[in-house]
Scaffold this active site. Sequence first.
Site, PDB file in Angstrom:
ATOM      1  N   SER A   1       0.696  -1.515  -0.041  1.00  0.00           N
ATOM      2  CA  SER A   1      -0.085   0.182   0.086  1.00  0.00           C
ATOM      3  C   SER A   1       0.743   1.248   0.011  1.00  0.00           C
ATOM      4  O   SER A   1       1.749   1.597  -1.192  1.00  0.00           O
ATOM      5  CB  SER A   1      -0.878  -0.032   1.090  1.00  0.00           C
TER       6      SER A   1
ATOM      7  N   ASP B   1     -10.074  -5.460  -4.221  1.00  0.00           N
ATOM      8  CA  ASP B   1      -9.420  -4.218  -3.324  1.00  0.00           C
ATOM      9  C   ASP B   1     -10.205  -3.070  -3.414  1.00  0.00           C
ATOM     10  O   ASP B   1     -10.210  -2.519  -4.474  1.00  0.00           O
ATOM     11  CB  ASP B   1      -7.922  -4.115  -3.580  1.00  0.00           C
TER      12      ASP B   1
ATOM     13  N   HIS C   1      -7.561  -6.010   0.158  1.00  0.00           N
ATOM     14  CA  HIS C   1      -6.337  -5.102   0.350  1.00  0.00           C
ATOM     15  C   HIS C   1      -5.221  -5.778   0.720  1.00  0.00           C
ATOM     16  O   HIS C   1      -4.028  -5.393   0.759  1.00  0.00           O
ATOM     17  CB  HIS C   1      -6.696  -3.745   1.048  1.00  0.00           C
TER      18      HIS C   1
END
Length: 273
Positions: free
Chosen positions: A100, A220, A249
Amino acid sequence: MTALRTVTVDGSPVHVFESGAGPAVLMLHGSGPRTTGSGAWAATAQALGTSWHVLAPDQAGFGRTPVPAGSKGGLRLWTEQAAGLMDALGVEHYAVVGHSMGGAVALALAAARPEQVSRVVAVSTMGAPGAPLSADLDAIWAAPAGPPGARDMLSRLVLDQALVTDAAVEARAAAMRAGAAAFASLFPPPRARWADDLTLSTQTLAAIRAPVLLVHGADDRVTPLATSTLPLLEHLADVRLHVLGRCGHVPAIEHPHEFWQLLSGFLRRDSRH
């Protein structure tokens, strides 16, 4: 063997989870409230085994690593601190894995240090040009400390809601309460500017020469595949993408064994190893 240590980088302490020996792999966590290097990557480090030298720092403003005096955090700080950490440890060549926010840092680091970064794995990554702040990431950055906020945050991170157990919620809530003040200073509203800060320019992406593996969950909602990872395929010189179905995610939690196989296989192909 695993260890927790503190390394001084540019006069500021950086808390690091460390395990194994051999080729170095720098692992950079994402931006969830009270996320830490060990919390994000200890299971992955264990799965990789002892033949890799895993280094997973708490990035500035997370865990036990403070934001240096006079700094406001952001991509530049996290990138410079990651590079400075490896310099301080005397590691000349290393692979970088980032999740991320950490994916954007990993890509930026590869552009800044092309002679040192040998491979990049960017998981559910931020950083794509023009990628907007998703409603789910906005909510995660705004999540209040405590069980309701923790449950809401965890429910957004994973597709399989069976993973949002009471024990997971309580553990995350306790961590969020402990780091609430520090985290609140990182992403104050309006939050779209912090997503913009983590966006990489086309020039930066073009400067990356290391092979890149992109791993993304098809479901996601935090960093959606269409806006966060697919655009990167146009800008990276040596790139491949693996999409995991029925995955949100956090592939390392939702499909751990497949993720670990992808990661170890890609790292083993590094000619410098």
